[in-house]
Structures are given as C-alpha cells and as structure tokens.
Design an enzyme around this catalytic site. Sequence first.
Site, PDB file in Angstrom:
ATOM      1  N   ARG A  54       0.864  -1.184   0.000  1.00  0.00           N
ATOM      2  CA  ARG A  54       0.000   0.000   0.000  1.00  0.00           C
ATOM      3  C   ARG A  54       0.899   1.231   0.000  1.00  0.00           C
ATOM      4  O   ARG A  54       2.107   1.125   0.103  1.00  0.00           O
ATOM      5  CB  ARG A  54      -1.039  -0.009   1.151  1.00  0.00           C
ATOM      6  CG  ARG A  54      -0.664  -0.653   2.450  1.00  0.00           C
ATOM      7  CD  ARG A  54       0.312   0.089   3.300  1.00  0.00           C
ATOM      8  NE  ARG A  54       0.090   1.519   3.368  1.00  0.00           N
ATOM      9  CZ  ARG A  54       1.036   2.401   3.589  1.00  0.00           C
ATOM     10  NH1 ARG A  54       2.300   2.016   3.791  1.00  0.00           N
ATOM     11  NH2 ARG A  54       0.799   3.697   3.635  1.00  0.00           N
ATOM     12  N   GLY A  55       0.235   2.409  -0.126  1.00  0.00           N
ATOM     13  CA  GLY A  55       1.005   3.645  -0.286  1.00  0.00           C
ATOM     14  C   GLY A  55       1.131   3.920  -1.776  1.00  0.00           C
ATOM     15  O   GLY A  55       1.500   3.016  -2.552  1.00  0.00           O
ATOM     16  N   ALA A  56       0.831   5.171  -2.172  1.00  0.00           N
ATOM     17  CA  ALA A  56       0.674   5.468  -3.598  1.00  0.00           C
ATOM     18  C   ALA A  56       1.867   5.064  -4.467  1.00  0.00           C
ATOM     19  O   ALA A  56       1.700   4.333  -5.460  1.00  0.00           O
ATOM     20  CB  ALA A  56       0.350   6.952  -3.761  1.00  0.00           C
ATOM     21  N   ARG A  97      -7.191  -0.559  -7.080  1.00  0.00           N
ATOM     22  CA  ARG A  97      -7.537   0.527  -6.142  1.00  0.00           C
ATOM     23  C   ARG A  97      -7.708   1.816  -6.973  1.00  0.00           C
ATOM     24  O   ARG A  97      -6.926   2.055  -7.894  1.00  0.00           O
ATOM     25  CB  ARG A  97      -6.454   0.732  -5.069  1.00  0.00           C
ATOM     26  CG  ARG A  97      -6.409  -0.394  -4.048  1.00  0.00           C
ATOM     27  CD  ARG A  97      -5.519  -0.060  -2.854  1.00  0.00           C
ATOM     28  NE  ARG A  97      -6.190   0.825  -1.909  1.00  0.00           N
ATOM     29  CZ  ARG A  97      -5.562   1.363  -0.842  1.00  0.00           C
ATOM     30  NH1 ARG A  97      -4.275   1.115  -0.632  1.00  0.00           N
ATOM     31  NH2 ARG A  97      -6.217   2.142  -0.001  1.00  0.00           N
ATOM     32  N   ASP A 247      -1.986  10.854  -2.282  1.00  0.00           N
ATOM     33  CA  ASP A 247      -2.344   9.807  -3.249  1.00  0.00           C
ATOM     34  C   ASP A 247      -2.648  10.379  -4.626  1.00  0.00           C
ATOM     35  O   ASP A 247      -2.523   9.697  -5.635  1.00  0.00           O
ATOM     36  CB  ASP A 247      -3.536   9.001  -2.741  1.00  0.00           C
ATOM     37  CG  ASP A 247      -3.092   8.123  -1.592  1.00  0.00           C
ATOM     38  OD1 ASP A 247      -3.022   8.626  -0.450  1.00  0.00           O
ATOM     39  OD2 ASP A 247      -2.737   6.958  -1.846  1.00  0.00           O
ATOM     40  N   LYS A 258      -4.840  10.018   2.862  1.00  0.00           N
ATOM     41  CA  LYS A 258      -5.561   9.158   3.802  1.00  0.00           C
ATOM     42  C   LYS A 258      -6.654   9.901   4.550  1.00  0.00           C
ATOM     43  O   LYS A 258      -6.450  11.039   4.976  1.00  0.00           O
ATOM     44  CB  LYS A 258      -4.522   8.568   4.775  1.00  0.00           C
ATOM     45  CG  LYS A 258      -5.072   7.681   5.861  1.00  0.00           C
ATOM     46  CD  LYS A 258      -5.914   6.546   5.341  1.00  0.00           C
ATOM     47  CE  LYS A 258      -5.228   5.677   4.303  1.00  0.00           C
ATOM     48  NZ  LYS A 258      -6.189   4.786   3.571  1.00  0.00           N
TER      49      LYS A 258
HETATM   50  O1  MRU Z   1      -4.593   3.151   2.111  1.00  0.00           O
HETATM   51  P1  MRU Z   1      -3.114   3.379   2.010  1.00  0.00           P
HETATM   52  O2  MRU Z   1      -2.338   2.845   3.165  1.00  0.00           O
HETATM   53  O3  MRU Z   1      -2.557   2.940   0.671  1.00  0.00           O
HETATM   54  O4  MRU Z   1      -2.971   4.976   2.052  1.00  0.00           O
HETATM   55  C1  MRU Z   1      -1.695   5.532   1.991  1.00  0.00           C
HETATM   56  C2  MRU Z   1      -1.691   6.999   2.114  1.00  0.00           C
HETATM   57  O5  MRU Z   1      -2.708   7.636   2.200  1.00  0.00           O
HETATM   58  C3  MRU Z   1      -0.351   7.676   2.014  1.00  0.00           C
HETATM   59  O6  MRU Z   1      -0.330   8.837   2.793  1.00  0.00           O
HETATM   60  C4  MRU Z   1      -0.079   8.059   0.556  1.00  0.00           C
HETATM   61  O7  MRU Z   1      -0.280   6.969  -0.270  1.00  0.00           O
HETATM   62  C5  MRU Z   1       1.284   8.588   0.363  1.00  0.00           C
HETATM   63  S1  MRU Z   1       2.506   7.330   0.500  1.00  0.00           S
HETATM   64  C6  MRU Z   1       4.014   7.992   0.107  1.00  0.00           C
END
Ligand code: MRU
Length: 359
Positions: A54-56, A97, A247, A258
């Site tokens: 996870r994480g963009a 996603r 994201d 988030k």
């Molecule tokens: O649902 P997630 O854990 O994928 O959400 C992640 C976030 O919201 C992060 O803040 C965002 O992706 C930036 S990661 C460098």
Amino acid sequence: MREQLIRAEQIKPLEWRGGVLRLLDQRVLPLQQAWLECRDAAQTAAAIRDMVVRGAPAIGIAAAYGVALAARQRHAESATGWRAALAEDMQLLAASRPTAVNLFWALERMQQVLDAHAGQDCPLAQLDAAAIAIHEADREANLCMAQLGMEVIRHYCEAPQHLLTHCNAGALATGGFGTALGVIRAAHLAGLVEHVHADETRPWLQGSRLTAWELACDGVPVSVNADSAAAHLLREGDITWVIVGADRITANGDVANKIGTYQLAVLARFHDVRLMVVAPSSTIDMQLASGADIPIEQRSADELLRVAGQPVTTELPAFNPVFDVTPASLVDVIVTERGVVEQPTAEKMRQLMQEGALH
Ligand code: MRU
C-alpha cells in the site's frame, strides 16, 4: 546528507528477484515480517487490493512489476495472443484501487513500452527494465524531496521541532525511504526534530503499525496518538508542521490523502501550524482540474465493525471512505522532486510540471 540518507534506506516493501515480485505483507507488520510472492497480474492486483502492499508510489511500482510478470506469463502461453491477454491483465491491475494516481501513471508508462514495440515480439526485457526504472526513479525522488523538505523546515526555524504525521508515507509506501517520512528523516539528521507524533490512522493503523515502527527503527523520537487527539495536540503540543504524503494532487493543488488528512489541515490552519505535502510528480494528476473529480475509494464496512477479525458491534451499515481531499487553500507547501510549491495554485502547479523547479 545524501550518503547519510542512503544509509537510512533499510526497510523495503517490495523486491524484484529472479522474475518474481516479493512483497512484505504490510497487513501483519510490525509483529510479523512475512513475504508474499506474486507471479502474475492476478496475484499482484489482489495484493494491492488487499493491502499487502500500500502507499501510492509502492502501489504504482508493484503494478509496473505486475505488467512485467503478466507479459512473461501471457507470452509463454501464446506467442500470438499475448497482447490481448496482457491488456486484460492491465485492466485487472487498474481496477485494484482507484484513488492513488501513481497506479495509473505506472500502467501508462508500461503501456508506452508496449506501444513502442507495436507489431513486434513481446518486449520482455524492456518491460522488466521499465519497471525497475520506475522503482529506481521513485527512490531517487525520495532522496531529492527529503533534502528539499528539510530545507523548507529549516528556513522557518532552525531549532528542533515537534512534527505531526498521518498514515504512512515512509519506506513502506515507496521505492525509497519515504515522502513525508523522508523529509522527517532528513530533518532528524539535520537536528531539526525534537519529536514526531504519529496519528494511529484508523482503521488500518498505518500510523501506529508502520510509521511509528519505521521511525523508531531509525532512532527518531516518536509517539503514537489516537486520531481524535489531533486537535488537542495541535493546540497544546508546540507542533510547527503537519507533514503528510498524497495519493493524488490535482491541477489546482488539491490533495487526496488518507482519510483524516482534511480534518488535520483544517485544524492546522486554525492553530497556525503549517501543512506540508510531500509527493513525487507521479502523484500529480494534471488531467483533473480539482479534487472534486478524484475517485475516493470506499472500503468494506468490516474494516470499521471488526477489530482483529472480531466484531465490535452488531451488524450495522458503516461509512468507510479511505481518502479525503484537502483543498489547496489549506496547503502551505507541496514538496516534489521537481521543486517546492508554496501556497499552491493552478498556475504554480502548471509551472512546476511544465517548467520544473520553482525554487
Ligand atoms: O490506504 P493506504 O495505506 O494505501 O494509504 C496511503 C496513504 O494515504 C499515504 O499517505 C499516501 O499513499 C502517500 S505514501 C508515500
């Protein structure tokens, strides 16, 4: 600083080894360190959907490797029909996603490699190389943003400070050591960090399970707080900056991140605390005019109604959007590897994307 920062690159959420994508299962961190192997697009898409990765930026990198895996599999199955099967696999990855634009950006990059070899045999080596390049470029972007963001913090105050972050925008979310956490790591190395407050980030607890763990591993002073403690902390806690990832950032500077980021932004403005958003340019979506157009992922009610698999209430409807949009007017600084945008506007975002660094 760069050498010191590179030494801090220890935690890796994904590895490309011998044509297999290995993902550190983020659902069970930090209590267990388990690796999951993906060998095709369906496994990769499921891992993204189910939050193994996870994480963009990490989602985008995983999707790029997913295309490389799919190409190998589909080409082995049929030397003539691989293109159509691969196109379906890419759609599957795109559907995993909806909010983080890095996923679509990475798929587009992989499609460009395919288009450049239209009418030719499957460009397996080129697809592998393109996925590795996306991974490596994200790592470089992290290093660059860390330095730029740290300099912004130092510009406003040279003393050690209290910072607040939300979710996880660290090594686990990227190809390097993080966006928001990259800046925090660099600021810590520069002596600018007294303490980091990590919102726990319900319901997946990316803050308490991932961010606090990452920072503690690096020796950065960190504590976890309930998301609902943020207003109290921002009034009482001497915090100078809220620092988060993103994201998707739209052409006018609106930021999807988030769920809970928007309320932090409102609170930060009310308490005269600055908000910094740190994201690579692969997170910027110039196709969308404003945040109103960003698709916001809704996840299952179970994520709210159960804790560790156990029901905490009776069967009820639940509202579970997992991202929200912070208007550009509440953002003080966007830090990208191309440069820093203060008080973002559509014109400044256009300049950043078309002409490069603003300062
Ligand atoms: O649902 P997630 O854990 O994928 O959400 C992640 C976030 O919201 C992060 O803040 C965002 O992706 C930036 S990661 C460098």
